[in-house]
Design a protein around this motif. Sequence first.
Motif, short mmCIF file in Angstrom:
data_model
loop_
_atom_site.label_atom_id
_atom_site.label_comp_id
_atom_site.label_asym_id
_atom_site.label_seq_id
_atom_site.Cartn_x
_atom_site.Cartn_y
_atom_site.Cartn_z
N HIS A 1 19.39 49.44 72.67
CA HIS A 1 20.29 49.39 73.82
C HIS A 1 21.36 50.47 73.64
O HIS A 1 22.54 50.22 73.44
CB HIS A 1 20.94 48.01 73.93
CG HIS A 1 21.83 47.89 75.14
ND1 HIS A 1 23.16 47.56 75.06
CD2 HIS A 1 21.57 48.07 76.46
CE1 HIS A 1 23.70 47.54 76.26
NE2 HIS A 1 22.75 47.85 77.13
N ARG A 2 20.93 51.71 73.70
CA ARG A 2 21.82 52.86 73.58
C ARG A 2 21.05 54.10 74.00
O ARG A 2 19.83 54.09 74.09
CB ARG A 2 22.32 53.02 72.15
CG ARG A 2 21.23 53.27 71.12
CD ARG A 2 21.83 53.43 69.73
NE ARG A 2 20.84 53.75 68.71
CZ ARG A 2 20.16 52.86 68.02
NH1 ARG A 2 20.36 51.56 68.23
NH2 ARG A 2 19.30 53.24 67.10
N SER A 3 21.79 55.14 74.28
CA SER A 3 21.13 56.41 74.59
C SER A 3 20.83 57.14 73.29
O SER A 3 21.48 56.90 72.26
CB SER A 3 22.03 57.27 75.49
OG SER A 3 23.27 57.53 74.85
N LEU A 4 19.84 58.01 73.33
CA LEU A 4 19.47 58.78 72.16
C LEU A 4 19.66 60.27 72.44
O LEU A 4 19.51 60.72 73.58
CB LEU A 4 18.00 58.54 71.80
CG LEU A 4 17.61 57.12 71.38
CD1 LEU A 4 16.13 57.06 71.02
CD2 LEU A 4 18.46 56.64 70.21
N ARG B 1 24.14 42.82 84.23
CA ARG B 1 24.31 41.90 83.09
C ARG B 1 23.14 40.93 83.03
O ARG B 1 22.63 40.63 81.94
CB ARG B 1 25.63 41.15 83.22
CG ARG B 1 26.87 42.03 83.05
CD ARG B 1 28.10 41.20 82.74
NE ARG B 1 28.44 40.29 83.82
CZ ARG B 1 29.27 40.58 84.81
NH1 ARG B 1 29.83 41.77 84.88
NH2 ARG B 1 29.54 39.68 85.74
N ARG B 2 22.70 40.44 84.18
CA ARG B 2 21.56 39.52 84.19
C ARG B 2 20.29 40.22 83.71
O ARG B 2 19.49 39.63 82.98
CB ARG B 2 21.33 38.99 85.60
CG ARG B 2 22.37 38.02 86.11
CD ARG B 2 21.95 37.51 87.48
NE ARG B 2 23.06 36.98 88.24
CZ ARG B 2 23.02 36.74 89.53
NH1 ARG B 2 21.92 37.00 90.21
NH2 ARG B 2 24.07 36.25 90.16
N SER C 1 23.98 50.75 81.41
CA SER C 1 24.22 51.23 82.77
C SER C 1 24.99 50.19 83.56
O SER C 1 24.57 49.04 83.65
CB SER C 1 22.87 51.53 83.46
OG SER C 1 23.05 51.92 84.80
N ARG C 2 26.13 50.58 84.13
CA ARG C 2 26.86 49.77 85.11
C ARG C 2 27.03 48.31 84.65
O ARG C 2 26.75 47.38 85.40
CB ARG C 2 26.17 49.83 86.46
CG ARG C 2 25.99 51.25 86.97
CD ARG C 2 25.04 51.34 88.16
NE ARG C 2 24.74 52.74 88.47
CZ ARG C 2 23.72 53.14 89.22
NH1 ARG C 2 22.91 52.24 89.75
NH2 ARG C 2 23.51 54.42 89.45
N GLU C 3 27.46 48.15 83.43
CA GLU C 3 27.42 46.82 82.81
C GLU C 3 28.49 45.87 83.33
O GLU C 3 28.48 44.69 82.99
CB GLU C 3 27.50 46.97 81.29
CG GLU C 3 26.31 47.71 80.72
CD GLU C 3 26.05 47.38 79.28
OE1 GLU C 3 27.00 47.44 78.50
OE2 GLU C 3 24.90 47.04 78.95
N ARG C 4 29.39 46.37 84.17
CA ARG C 4 30.38 45.45 84.75
C ARG C 4 29.82 44.74 85.98
O ARG C 4 30.43 43.79 86.48
CB ARG C 4 31.64 46.22 85.14
CG ARG C 4 32.35 46.85 83.95
CD ARG C 4 33.82 47.09 84.21
NE ARG C 4 34.09 47.78 85.46
CZ ARG C 4 35.32 48.05 85.90
NH1 ARG C 4 36.36 47.68 85.17
NH2 ARG C 4 35.51 48.68 87.04
N ARG D 1 17.21 53.72 82.06
CA ARG D 1 18.51 53.07 82.17
C ARG D 1 18.25 51.57 82.33
O ARG D 1 17.26 51.17 82.92
CB ARG D 1 19.26 53.58 83.41
CG ARG D 1 19.90 54.93 83.26
CD ARG D 1 20.81 55.27 84.43
NE ARG D 1 20.21 55.05 85.74
CZ ARG D 1 20.49 54.04 86.54
NH1 ARG D 1 21.34 53.08 86.16
NH2 ARG D 1 19.93 53.93 87.73
N LEU D 2 19.16 50.77 81.82
CA LEU D 2 18.97 49.32 81.90
C LEU D 2 19.39 48.87 83.30
O LEU D 2 20.48 48.34 83.53
CB LEU D 2 19.77 48.60 80.82
CG LEU D 2 19.48 47.11 80.62
CD1 LEU D 2 17.98 46.84 80.56
CD2 LEU D 2 20.15 46.61 79.37
N ASP D 3 18.49 49.09 84.24
CA ASP D 3 18.74 48.87 85.67
C ASP D 3 17.68 47.90 86.19
O ASP D 3 16.51 47.96 85.78
CB ASP D 3 18.66 50.21 86.40
CG ASP D 3 19.12 50.13 87.85
OD1 ASP D 3 18.40 49.49 88.66
OD2 ASP D 3 20.15 50.72 88.19
#
Length: 483
Positions: free
Chosen positions: A362-365, A333-334, A325-328, A288-290
């Motif tokens: 930048h997506r799930s597969l 975002r950073r 993930s949780r992009e808001r 996840r982009l965390d």
Amino acid sequence: MSGDNDFVVVANRLPVDLSTAADGTQTWSPSPGGLVAALSPVLEKHSGCWVGWPGVADAAPEPFHTEGGVLLHPVPLTAADYEAFYEGFSNATLWPLFHDLIVTPHYERAWWEVYRDVNERFAAEVDKVAAPGATVWVQDYQLLLVPGILRQTRPDLTIGFFLHIPFPGADLFRQLPWREEIVRGLLGADLIGFHLESYVANFLELVSQVAGPLGSRIGQPDTLIVEGTPATRRVGARITASDGRSVGVGAFPISIDPATLGAADDAAVEKLRAELGHPATVLLGVDRLDYTKGILQRLLAFEELLASGSLAPEDAVLVQIATPSRERLEHYRRTRSAVEEAVGRINGTFGTISRPVVHYFHRSLPKQQLQHYYRLADVMVVTPFKDGMNLVAKEYVACHGDGSGALVLSEFAGAGVELHQAHLCNPFDIDSIKRALLGAVRGFQWEPEAMAERMTAMYEQVTAHDVDLWAGSFLDCMREAGR
């Protein structure tokens, strides 16, 4: 008034997806993941029910049954609930706190009030569906108060709680203004489970520091030995709660279901390698982009290895799959911005128009396509700053039963305790990541037999200690603790 479900799972999310047809018709359908796959047999056998949010704000679908007879019972949340309960307290307060303050947690009283209210609503829905004397298994950090609320309203229940993320040291946790309420909520359970014994120790230390009338630690470790390796699968201690109950606390490392990965499609794997330009070495990251996952640090390590000539751009590529993930939230975002800037810089310096050295998604597969990447990868790179377990590492290992491949793994991932044959690294130290990457890449030439032995040992660990053993071990201990 109680319901008729003898076994109830409570989680933030229901395992469902909402599909919208061209005519606007909306349909809810089950979407089994690892957890629901592990618990489905138990749910089906015991007239089970899954309580959770359906994943869409202001949506309130009617309860419905899966094909296996499991009742899915929605808990509706408004957009305001989602913002304060999920994005706010759960993921801007608890998530960074439980991950050792990688970013600074925000302690907002308004968020806490909504978090408490939502936990009360989850507990109220459980009260509706749980039969007298039912077993209730509460999942994860979004619902820390539910066990304590249920203990007050339904003392007839056997209640378990499992935390899927790390549990921090007591000195960190004590920052939380609502620490006593959280501990009281957890002590409503008959059994509290964590991934690692170090997390158990952190929780026991916290209870000893903030308990007061909450409870006191008694007994000795090694209580309730369960199936599996005693060093990693036992209840570590018991706590006496203020109402005199004995609460079990223990380590239950979660795992995967290797059978869901299926057999490798060699033709599809070879096609992927060809699309990458037939590199000698494929490195893979799946996260996840965390901000906890250390994606930027592995990119920087890869960049420095290319710059020094230790890896040749014509021989090595890095595939990074970063699920949104949780992009808001600002920190997410950073993180995305920093990662994508690094990808562009590395490709601009070392790649060509026809052959980038970093392939970024930048997506799930889909699961099957992800399995092909697992099988393709010569080196899996898992470098979180902190992770409760990390099932991606275990999924990769499960795809390499022939002893091929190598795993670079952060020493701060829970999986490192079980998969200690991996090339362990300190994700805060770029040089440490570089050494682990080079050790993995060069190991295939320098010590192929030793590399195969390492992967085979990890494969045997993952396949012997699967998700069924995890769930069965916890439920056996929960039944014993609830007597």
